[in-house]
Design a protein around this motif. Structure first.
Motif, PDB file in Angstrom:
ATOM      1  N   ILE A 149      -1.328   7.704  56.953  1.00  0.00           N
ATOM      2  CA  ILE A 149      -0.599   6.523  56.466  1.00  0.00           C
ATOM      3  C   ILE A 149      -0.098   6.758  55.051  1.00  0.00           C
ATOM      4  CG2 ILE A 149      -0.834   4.063  55.924  1.00  0.00           C
ATOM      5  CD1 ILE A 149      -3.098   4.071  58.106  1.00  0.00           C
ATOM      6  N   ALA A 150      -0.880   7.444  54.231  1.00  0.00           N
ATOM      7  CA  ALA A 150      -0.492   7.759  52.859  1.00  0.00           C
ATOM      8  C   ALA A 150      -0.084   9.228  52.764  1.00  0.00           C
ATOM      9  CB  ALA A 150      -1.649   7.478  51.900  1.00  0.00           C
ATOM     10  N   SER A 166       0.518   7.318  42.463  1.00  0.00           N
ATOM     11  CA  SER A 166       1.330   6.373  43.243  1.00  0.00           C
ATOM     12  C   SER A 166       1.758   7.072  44.522  1.00  0.00           C
ATOM     13  CB  SER A 166       2.551   5.925  42.428  1.00  0.00           C
ATOM     14  OG  SER A 166       3.226   4.863  43.055  1.00  0.00           O
ATOM     15  N   ILE A 167       1.054   6.777  45.609  1.00  0.00           N
ATOM     16  CA  ILE A 167       1.192   7.546  46.848  1.00  0.00           C
ATOM     17  C   ILE A 167       1.876   6.693  47.915  1.00  0.00           C
ATOM     18  CG2 ILE A 167      -0.094   8.796  48.617  1.00  0.00           C
ATOM     19  CD1 ILE A 167      -2.282   9.199  46.519  1.00  0.00           C
ATOM     20  N   PRO A 168       3.039   7.123  48.427  1.00  0.00           N
ATOM     21  CA  PRO A 168       3.784   6.319  49.400  1.00  0.00           C
ATOM     22  C   PRO A 168       2.995   6.078  50.683  1.00  0.00           C
ATOM     23  CG  PRO A 168       5.137   8.103  48.513  1.00  0.00           C
ATOM     24  CD  PRO A 168       3.731   8.364  48.068  1.00  0.00           C
ATOM     25  N   LEU A 169       3.143   4.859  51.209  1.00  0.00           N
ATOM     26  CA  LEU A 169       2.578   4.514  52.508  1.00  0.00           C
ATOM     27  C   LEU A 169       3.683   4.560  53.551  1.00  0.00           C
ATOM     28  CD1 LEU A 169       0.328   1.459  51.507  1.00  0.00           C
ATOM     29  CD2 LEU A 169      -0.317   3.872  51.687  1.00  0.00           C
ATOM     30  N   LEU A 184      -1.435  -1.957  44.944  1.00  0.00           N
ATOM     31  CA  LEU A 184      -0.245  -1.626  45.724  1.00  0.00           C
ATOM     32  C   LEU A 184       0.971  -1.762  44.815  1.00  0.00           C
ATOM     33  CD1 LEU A 184      -0.894  -3.425  49.145  1.00  0.00           C
ATOM     34  CD2 LEU A 184      -1.236  -1.012  48.593  1.00  0.00           C
ATOM     35  N   ARG A 185       1.792  -0.738  44.822  1.00  0.00           N
ATOM     36  CA  ARG A 185       3.030  -0.745  44.034  1.00  0.00           C
ATOM     37  C   ARG A 185       4.199  -1.089  44.942  1.00  0.00           C
ATOM     38  NH1 ARG A 185       5.581   4.770  41.385  1.00  0.00           N
ATOM     39  NH2 ARG A 185       7.563   3.923  40.601  1.00  0.00           N
ATOM     40  N   ARG A 232      14.781  -6.025  49.474  1.00  0.00           N
ATOM     41  CA  ARG A 232      14.953  -5.225  48.258  1.00  0.00           C
ATOM     42  C   ARG A 232      13.770  -4.311  47.981  1.00  0.00           C
ATOM     43  NH1 ARG A 232      15.307  -8.813  43.556  1.00  0.00           N
ATOM     44  NH2 ARG A 232      15.374  -6.817  42.432  1.00  0.00           N
ATOM     45  N   VAL A 233      12.718  -4.399  48.787  1.00  0.00           N
ATOM     46  CA  VAL A 233      11.547  -3.546  48.585  1.00  0.00           C
ATOM     47  C   VAL A 233      11.733  -2.279  49.418  1.00  0.00           C
ATOM     48  CG1 VAL A 233       9.044  -3.375  48.754  1.00  0.00           C
ATOM     49  CG2 VAL A 233      10.109  -5.567  48.148  1.00  0.00           C
ATOM     50  N   TRP A 234      12.035  -1.194  48.731  1.00  0.00           N
ATOM     51  CA  TRP A 234      12.332   0.054  49.425  1.00  0.00           C
ATOM     52  C   TRP A 234      11.069   0.709  49.973  1.00  0.00           C
ATOM     53  CZ3 TRP A 234      15.326   3.018  51.995  1.00  0.00           C
ATOM     54  CH2 TRP A 234      15.118   4.388  52.069  1.00  0.00           C
ATOM     55  N   ALA A 235       9.963   0.572  49.257  1.00  0.00           N
ATOM     56  CA  ALA A 235       8.725   1.236  49.684  1.00  0.00           C
ATOM     57  C   ALA A 235       7.533   0.507  49.093  1.00  0.00           C
ATOM     58  CB  ALA A 235       8.722   2.701  49.253  1.00  0.00           C
ATOM     59  N   VAL A 236       6.371   0.729  49.723  1.00  0.00           N
ATOM     60  CA  VAL A 236       5.091   0.264  49.202  1.00  0.00           C
ATOM     61  C   VAL A 236       4.216   1.491  49.020  1.00  0.00           C
ATOM     62  CG1 VAL A 236       3.030  -1.125  49.635  1.00  0.00           C
ATOM     63  CG2 VAL A 236       5.281  -1.983  50.321  1.00  0.00           C
ATOM     64  N   GLU A 237       3.576   1.592  47.856  1.00  0.00           N
ATOM     65  CA  GLU A 237       2.766   2.762  47.559  1.00  0.00           C
ATOM     66  C   GLU A 237       1.355   2.342  47.153  1.00  0.00           C
ATOM     67  OE1 GLU A 237       6.620   5.391  46.084  1.00  0.00           O
ATOM     68  OE2 GLU A 237       4.954   5.080  44.691  1.00  0.00           O
ATOM     69  N   TYR A 238       0.401   3.167  47.527  1.00  0.00           N
ATOM     70  CA  TYR A 238      -0.986   2.935  47.117  1.00  0.00           C
ATOM     71  C   TYR A 238      -1.121   3.427  45.689  1.00  0.00           C
ATOM     72  CZ  TYR A 238      -6.115   2.985  47.229  1.00  0.00           C
ATOM     73  OH  TYR A 238      -7.439   2.755  46.969  1.00  0.00           O
TER      74      TYR A 238
END
Length: 622
Positions: A416-417, A344-347, A272-273, A248-254
């Motif tokens: 990466i980000a 909130s920057i996507p990894l 980490l979001r 259910r975790v679509w993305a991890v963001e810094y």
């Protein structure tokens, strides 16, 4: 060396694998190395000899094929009565010395689960030392294993490993943190003998399985990962236990909190979001709109304060733990209380990498109790270590940094980000990649109020810090539009004052330990409750690694009860604490609340008057 502490908890765990061990009988064929009786070993009677042979065959049958096929691992086994107390075994070169009492228990009880599990574990442990020190092993010297085990590379020690292992909670055996070699031996015991090891320590199970290209039979693991939220009252239903399905975790963001003028916050804060999809929604970009379900992983010093002591932060006197927090609470904390923007920057992580990162985060959440140090073990260092251990691909990306903004630059530089989401700014705000500091909103509101009245302050900070009695006359004559703006600002002033006064109370009671009153006792109880939720291993008295289904019912009840107690204590402290404030502090707080009541009443009166005028105009037009 194998040290076994005497504990009821360990004795209960010894029963878990007895039935499986009964199935492992018969000799192992094709064994290139042997376990012989060491010269000079005290003679064994026929019953003990049979028990020893059967135990050896059972253990050998459980070893990975690659381990059994390795050359040069011949072992001379001796059952001894002269080992130090609590030492169950030792490996010295090719000699393995085991406590004779272990064999006697097996001989007396046949294949009793408890006796066989203890003897098997001791033999596996010492054979693991033999294997690890050979050219076939070397596991305890592998940087990847040391990262997973809790001996990371500190950023300021030129690649040298930390001496202290802070993964001290939920251990199968406290002896594992004595050294990397003992860690390998203890964990190979459980890898081979405990079917739940794959569920309790998934990353380590995967490491050993990859090394041996083989894995023993494992239990069925739950598809979700357990976390305990540090602020359960902030979410609907007040449930503290979060059972997170990685799918259910679509993305991890810094998640980067921008710096401010405070010395401890100048370089920002690293988090980490987790972009979690709402139940029923298929994973995809629309999950970004499910803000109520998003969570934040944040390494923090456990002080329950907005500001912390610089000296204590430098010397490592604060515990450092991985907090799990609702995103909306984090946004409110930084943008409205500390007046700091959030990026909130996507990894760029694959679904598989997100899953392994979450497994690592769960393991750290349940096992880690470190020490916060402002220079070399702060939020940036902890976040880097989590990414490094949770996503093996990032190990060579040169991400190590001691500052949150430095870590962000390295993540962007390494590709990466994706910082492009911050441009243009208005779209970044609309899409939830940037949460601006409320100071911009407050400045706009102050400008609205200032256009209506010549307020005695041109900037927000000056207005909010103004004595509330000096703000009162301007509030009393506000109109509908500027009154609405001033009401928002007065709420901000009240909250700002509460935070500052709470900090004053905590510092006062900590410095004056002898000063005991109802509020001081409530504060201590509050900190103890917060400690329990920030270090969830304290909620369970048995087991190791990630809690399994049999433990979660107990965990859920304990965590929920502690969360409700935390909220009740906060309410009590608010009431009791006011009486302990200085007279001026009490006056300012009461005056701010009086301002809110006065302004609220005035706006309601203006609204009624406006509504009456509108009704008169409608009636006249008819």
């Amino acid at each position: 060396m194998r040290v076994r502490p005497r504990s009821a908890a360990r004795a209960r765990r010894l029963l878990s694998m007895g039935v499986a061990l009964l199935l492992a009988t018969g000799a192992v064929h094709g064994q290139p190395w042997r376990i012989d009786t060491a010269p000079g070993t005290p003679p064994l009677d026929a019953n003990a000899q049979a028990a020893s042979a059967q135990l050896v065959d059972m253990v050998l049958a459980r070893l990975p094929p690659a381990w059994r096929a390795a050359e040069g691992l011949d072992v001379q086994l001796a059952w001894r009565d002269d080992l130090p107390p609590q030492v169950h075994g030792r490996a010295v070169g090719d000699r393995v010395l085991l406590r004779r009492a272990l064999l006697d228990a097996v001989a007396a009880d046949g294949l009793d689960a408890r006796a066989t599990r203890a003897a098997s574990a001791a033999l596996v442990h010492e054979l693991a030392h033999r294997y690890d020190s050979s050219p076939h092993g070397g596991l305890s010297r592998d940087p990847r294993l040391r990262d997973l085990a809790g001996w990371p590379r500190p950023p300021l020690r030129l690649g040298l490993r930390a001496r202290h292992n802070a993964m001290t909670d939920r251990r199968p055996d406290a002896y594992e943190t004595a050294s990397p070699a003992e860690f390998v031996a203890v964990n190979l015991e459980h890898f081979l003998l405990d079917p739940e090891y794959a569920c309790r320590r998934p990353a380590l199970h995967g490491y050993f399985a990859a090394h041996f290209a083989w894995a023993p039979p494992a239990a069925d693991c739950a598809g979700d990962l357990p976390f305990v939220e540090a602020e359960p009252q902030a979410q609907a239903g007040g449930e503290a236990l979060l059972e997170l399905d990685p799918a259910r975790v679509w993305a991890v963001e810094y998640l980067f909190a921008e710096g401010n003028a405070q010395p401890m916050s100048r370089w920002g804060h690293s988090m980490l979001r987790l972009v979690i999809c709402a139940p029923g929604r298929l994973p995809g970009p629309d999950c970004r709109y499910d803000l109520a379900h998003h969570r934040v992983l944040s390494f923090r010093a456990f002080v329950d304060d907005v500001q912390i002591s610089s000296l204590r932060g430098l010397t490592g006197r604060y515990p450092a733990r991985l907090f799990v927090l609702p995103l909306d609470q984090v946004i409110d904390e930084y943008t409205r209380i500390e007046l700091r923007g959030l990026q909130s920057i996507p990894l760029r992580l694959s679904p598989g990498e997100i899953a392994t990162l979450l497994e690592r985060a769960a393991s750290v959440h349940w096992s880690y109790d470190g020490r916060y140090r402002f220079v070399d073990n702060n939020c940036a260092v902890e976040t880097w270590k989590l990414l490094d251990a949770g996503v093996p691909r990032l190990d060579g990306a040169r991400l190590r940094s001691i500052t949150p903004n430095g870590l962000l630059r390295r993540l962007v530089r390494a590709g990466i980000a994706d910082a492009a989401v911050l441009d243009p700014p208005d779209r970044a705000v609309r899409d939830g990649y940037y949460f601006p500091s409320a100071d911009r909103e407050y400045a706009a509101l102050l400008a609205v109020a200032h256009a209506a009245q010549p307020l005695p302050a041109r900037d927000v900070a000056t207005w909010l810090d103004l004595d509330p009695d000096l703000r009162a006359p301007w509030l009393a004559q506000a109109g509908p539009r500027d009154g609405a703006a001033l009401l928002v600002l007065e709420h901000a002033a009240h909250r700002r004052l509460e935070v500052r006064l709470r900090d004053v109370l905590k510092r006062r009671w900590r410095l004056a330990a002898a000063e005991q009153d109802a509020a001081a006792n409530t504060l201590h109880a509050l900190l103890a409750a917060g400690d329990g939720l920030s270090r969830p291993a304290q909620l369970l008295d048995r087991g190791y690694g990630l809690p399994q289904q049999a433990e979660r019912a107990t965990l859920r009840g304990q965590a929920d009860a502690l969360g409700h107690r935390l909220q009740a204590l906060r309410d009590a402290l608010e009431i009791q604490g006011r009486a302990a404030l200085s007279m001026d502090a009490q006056r300012r707080l009461a005056a701010t609340e009086r301002n809110l009541a006065t302004l609220g009443a005035r706006l309601r009166e203006l609204h009624r008057a406006s509504g009456g005028l509108q009704l008169d105009r409608i009636q006249q037009s008819d």
